[in-house]
Design a protein around this motif. Structure first.
Motif, PDB file in Angstrom:
ATOM      1  N   VAL A 123       0.838  -1.199   0.000  1.00 19.01           N
ATOM      2  CA  VAL A 123       0.000   0.000   0.000  1.00 19.01           C
ATOM      3  C   VAL A 123       0.871   1.246   0.000  1.00 19.01           C
ATOM      4  CG1 VAL A 123      -1.624   1.326   1.432  1.00 19.01           C
ATOM      5  CG2 VAL A 123      -1.977  -1.136   1.089  1.00 19.01           C
ATOM      6  N   LYS A 124       1.858   1.277   0.867  1.00 20.67           N
ATOM      7  CA  LYS A 124       2.734   2.443   1.006  1.00 20.67           C
ATOM      8  C   LYS A 124       3.518   2.723  -0.274  1.00 20.67           C
ATOM      9  CE  LYS A 124       6.148   4.210   4.325  1.00 20.67           C
ATOM     10  NZ  LYS A 124       6.564   5.196   3.399  1.00 20.67           N
ATOM     11  N   GLU A 125       4.004   1.676  -0.930  1.00 18.94           N
ATOM     12  CA  GLU A 125       4.765   1.869  -2.167  1.00 18.94           C
ATOM     13  C   GLU A 125       3.911   2.574  -3.224  1.00 18.94           C
ATOM     14  OE1 GLU A 125       6.027  -0.950  -5.740  1.00 18.94           O
ATOM     15  OE2 GLU A 125       7.105  -1.435  -3.888  1.00 18.94           O
ATOM     16  N   ILE A 126       2.685   2.164  -3.375  1.00 20.13           N
ATOM     17  CA  ILE A 126       1.799   2.781  -4.371  1.00 20.13           C
ATOM     18  C   ILE A 126       1.390   4.182  -3.916  1.00 20.13           C
ATOM     19  CG2 ILE A 126      -0.467   2.608  -5.493  1.00 20.13           C
ATOM     20  CD1 ILE A 126      -0.022  -0.500  -5.368  1.00 20.13           C
ATOM     21  N   ARG A 127       1.037   4.325  -2.655  1.00 18.71           N
ATOM     22  CA  ARG A 127       0.602   5.620  -2.114  1.00 18.71           C
ATOM     23  C   ARG A 127       1.680   6.677  -2.237  1.00 18.71           C
ATOM     24  NH1 ARG A 127       0.650   6.576   4.129  1.00 18.71           N
ATOM     25  NH2 ARG A 127       2.825   6.738   3.515  1.00 18.71           N
ATOM     26  N   ASP A 128       2.942   6.296  -2.018  1.00 14.44           N
ATOM     27  CA  ASP A 128       4.031   7.262  -1.922  1.00 14.44           C
ATOM     28  C   ASP A 128       4.682   7.631  -3.252  1.00 14.44           C
ATOM     29  OD1 ASP A 128       3.525   7.369   0.763  1.00 14.44           O
ATOM     30  OD2 ASP A 128       5.242   6.148   1.348  1.00 14.44           O
ATOM     31  N   ARG A 129       4.171   7.134  -4.348  1.00 15.41           N
ATOM     32  CA  ARG A 129       4.718   7.559  -5.645  1.00 15.41           C
ATOM     33  C   ARG A 129       4.559   9.066  -5.772  1.00 15.41           C
ATOM     34  NH1 ARG A 129       1.429   3.262  -9.155  1.00 15.41           N
ATOM     35  NH2 ARG A 129       2.533   1.399  -8.516  1.00 15.41           N
ATOM     36  N   PRO A 130       5.580   9.749  -6.260  1.00 16.57           N
ATOM     37  CA  PRO A 130       5.499  11.207  -6.334  1.00 16.57           C
ATOM     38  C   PRO A 130       4.349  11.724  -7.203  1.00 16.57           C
ATOM     39  CG  PRO A 130       7.730  10.452  -6.832  1.00 16.57           C
ATOM     40  CD  PRO A 130       6.869   9.241  -6.688  1.00 16.57           C
ATOM     41  N   THR A 131       3.985  10.979  -8.219  1.00 12.69           N
ATOM     42  CA  THR A 131       2.957  11.456  -9.145  1.00 12.69           C
ATOM     43  C   THR A 131       1.572  10.857  -8.881  1.00 12.69           C
ATOM     44  OG1 THR A 131       3.560   9.713 -10.687  1.00 12.69           O
ATOM     45  CG2 THR A 131       4.612  11.868 -10.998  1.00 12.69           C
ATOM     46  N   SER A 132       1.408  10.142  -7.793  1.00 12.56           N
ATOM     47  CA  SER A 132       0.148   9.447  -7.540  1.00 12.56           C
ATOM     48  C   SER A 132      -0.874  10.307  -6.806  1.00 12.56           C
ATOM     49  CB  SER A 132       0.393   8.170  -6.743  1.00 12.56           C
ATOM     50  OG  SER A 132       0.994   7.207  -7.543  1.00 12.56           O
ATOM     51  N   LEU A 133      -1.522  11.206  -7.537  1.00 12.12           N
ATOM     52  CA  LEU A 133      -2.664  11.957  -7.014  1.00 12.12           C
ATOM     53  C   LEU A 133      -3.735  11.987  -8.079  1.00 12.12           C
ATOM     54  CD1 LEU A 133      -1.527  15.103  -5.017  1.00 12.12           C
ATOM     55  CD2 LEU A 133      -2.577  13.027  -4.168  1.00 12.12           C
ATOM     56  N   PRO A 134      -4.939  11.647  -7.742  1.00 13.96           N
ATOM     57  CA  PRO A 134      -5.303  11.048  -6.466  1.00 13.96           C
ATOM     58  C   PRO A 134      -4.666   9.665  -6.323  1.00 13.96           C
ATOM     59  CG  PRO A 134      -7.174  10.962  -7.967  1.00 13.96           C
ATOM     60  CD  PRO A 134      -6.085  11.729  -8.666  1.00 13.96           C
ATOM     61  N   VAL A 135      -4.528   9.240  -5.097  1.00 17.05           N
ATOM     62  CA  VAL A 135      -3.910   7.943  -4.809  1.00 17.05           C
ATOM     63  C   VAL A 135      -4.755   6.841  -5.468  1.00 17.05           C
ATOM     64  CG1 VAL A 135      -3.315   6.350  -2.962  1.00 17.05           C
ATOM     65  CG2 VAL A 135      -2.881   8.790  -2.672  1.00 17.05           C
ATOM     66  N   PRO A 136      -4.114   5.945  -6.225  1.00 16.72           N
ATOM     67  CA  PRO A 136      -4.850   4.923  -6.995  1.00 16.72           C
ATOM     68  C   PRO A 136      -5.261   3.714  -6.139  1.00 16.72           C
ATOM     69  CG  PRO A 136      -2.507   4.755  -7.460  1.00 16.72           C
ATOM     70  CD  PRO A 136      -2.679   5.920  -6.521  1.00 16.72           C
ATOM     71  N   VAL A 137      -6.403   3.838  -5.455  1.00 15.93           N
ATOM     72  CA  VAL A 137      -6.824   2.777  -4.537  1.00 15.93           C
ATOM     73  C   VAL A 137      -7.190   1.482  -5.268  1.00 15.93           C
ATOM     74  CG1 VAL A 137      -7.503   4.255  -2.621  1.00 15.93           C
ATOM     75  CG2 VAL A 137      -9.167   3.747  -4.417  1.00 15.93           C
ATOM     76  N   GLU A 138      -7.713   1.581  -6.467  1.00 18.34           N
ATOM     77  CA  GLU A 138      -8.038   0.355  -7.212  1.00 18.34           C
ATOM     78  C   GLU A 138      -6.773  -0.425  -7.552  1.00 18.34           C
ATOM     79  OE1 GLU A 138     -10.338   2.253 -10.258  1.00 18.34           O
ATOM     80  OE2 GLU A 138     -12.223   1.658  -9.297  1.00 18.34           O
ATOM     81  N   GLU A 139      -5.710   0.284  -7.902  1.00 13.67           N
ATOM     82  CA  GLU A 139      -4.422  -0.355  -8.174  1.00 13.67           C
ATOM     83  C   GLU A 139      -3.874  -1.014  -6.912  1.00 13.67           C
ATOM     84  OE1 GLU A 139       0.107   0.847  -9.505  1.00 13.67           O
ATOM     85  OE2 GLU A 139      -1.519   2.232 -10.018  1.00 13.67           O
ATOM     86  N   ALA A 149      -9.459  18.885  -1.316  1.00 15.85           N
ATOM     87  CA  ALA A 149     -10.274  17.669  -1.444  1.00 15.85           C
ATOM     88  C   ALA A 149     -10.389  17.245  -2.901  1.00 15.85           C
ATOM     89  CB  ALA A 149     -11.657  17.895  -0.832  1.00 15.85           C
ATOM     90  N   ARG A 150     -10.593  18.206  -3.797  1.00 15.73           N
ATOM     91  CA  ARG A 150     -10.694  17.872  -5.231  1.00 15.73           C
ATOM     92  C   ARG A 150      -9.396  17.283  -5.755  1.00 15.73           C
ATOM     93  NH1 ARG A 150     -13.699  22.534  -5.076  1.00 15.73           N
ATOM     94  NH2 ARG A 150     -11.970  23.836  -5.755  1.00 15.73           N
ATOM     95  N   LYS A 151      -8.261  17.820  -5.342  1.00 19.77           N
ATOM     96  CA  LYS A 151      -6.969  17.290  -5.803  1.00 19.77           C
ATOM     97  C   LYS A 151      -6.748  15.846  -5.363  1.00 19.77           C
ATOM     98  CE  LYS A 151      -4.293  21.379  -6.681  1.00 19.77           C
ATOM     99  NZ  LYS A 151      -4.231  21.286  -8.127  1.00 19.77           N
ATOM    100  N   PHE A 152      -7.237  15.500  -4.175  1.00 17.32           N
ATOM    101  CA  PHE A 152      -7.069  14.151  -3.642  1.00 17.32           C
ATOM    102  C   PHE A 152      -8.269  13.247  -3.948  1.00 17.32           C
ATOM    103  CE2 PHE A 152      -3.898  16.531  -1.438  1.00 17.32           C
ATOM    104  CZ  PHE A 152      -2.888  15.632  -1.156  1.00 17.32           C
ATOM    105  N   ASN A 153      -9.302  13.820  -4.580  1.00 16.09           N
ATOM    106  CA  ASN A 153     -10.542  13.112  -4.913  1.00 16.09           C
ATOM    107  C   ASN A 153     -11.165  12.460  -3.680  1.00 16.09           C
ATOM    108  OD1 ASN A 153     -12.671  12.339  -6.505  1.00 16.09           O
ATOM    109  ND2 ASN A 153     -11.587  10.682  -7.534  1.00 16.09           N
ATOM    110  N   VAL A 154     -11.318  13.296  -2.647  1.00 19.73           N
ATOM    111  CA  VAL A 154     -11.991  12.903  -1.414  1.00 19.73           C
ATOM    112  C   VAL A 154     -13.031  13.986  -1.107  1.00 19.73           C
ATOM    113  CG1 VAL A 154      -9.977  11.673  -0.487  1.00 19.73           C
ATOM    114  CG2 VAL A 154     -10.311  14.089   0.086  1.00 19.73           C
TER     115      VAL A 154
END
Length: 186
Positions: free
Chosen positions: A16-32, A149-154
């Motif tokens: 989870v952390k590896e995917i979450r912490d990618r520099p370009t991962s916004l919004p965080v890809p929860v499906e991935e 919130a819009r940038k993080f899609n929350v």
């Protein structure tokens, strides 16, 4: 990175952390994230008394898991639900049988430690503090909770709660000027 279902809590968190912490991962890809953990996702309609259920995670055969998401809920709620159910998988995999249900009535209830832990991890997944601070520092316009919130899609409420939970950024979220102060070097 992909992981087998027999992994430890720590190994699942690293995925989870590896995917979450990618520099370009916004919004965080929860499906991935779910896919990398070997957890399926299904968007379904919930009827009658179940309409308030946001989602659940359950076993889907031997050593397979699936997150079922209420497809009638807004996308931001679906994303939080997926992150919440991922958190259950990471933290409470041994407790998942026929399903851990995320019901709208359970949200905010402090009586269930597992739900509180899953909510906290879901917030950590979707809105990591370091990414919030980076976005705030990079924003040119005046910063508002709703824009973050819009940038993080929350939802704006989820972002406001997230910002409010960290003591060093603790402020009344109705007074959003403090967000702009984070850009100023001290």
């Amino acid at each position: 990175m992909s992981i087998e279902n027999s992994s430890t809590v720590y190994e699942r968190w690293l995925v989870v952390k590896e995917i979450r912490d990618r520099p370009t991962s916004l919004p965080v890809p929860v499906e991935e994230m779910a896919q990398a953990l070997g957890v399926g996702i299904s968007y379904e309609s919930f009827q009658g008394d179940e309409e308030l259920i946001s989602g659940l995670i359950k076993k889907d055969g031997e050593n397979k898991y699936i997150i079922v998401v209420n497809k009638s809920h807004p996308e931001v709620r679906q994303r939080f639900t997926i992150a919440h159910e991922i958190a259950h998988f990471v933290l409470h995999k041994d407790k998942i049988g026929d399903g851990i249900i995320d019901h709208i009535m359970y949200r905010g209830s402090l009586s269930n430690q597992d739900e509180v832990a899953a909510n906290q991890m879901a917030a950590d997944i979707l809105m990591p503090y370091d990414k919030i601070i980076t976005v705030i520092k990079d924003m040119k316009e005046e910063i508002e909770v709703s824009a973050l919130a819009r940038k993080f899609n929350v939802s704006a409420l989820a972002m406001a709660i997230r910002l409010d939970k960290d003591e060093k950024y603790y402020q009344d979220y109705h007074d959003e000027n403090w967000l702009n102060d984070l850009r100023q070097p001290k």
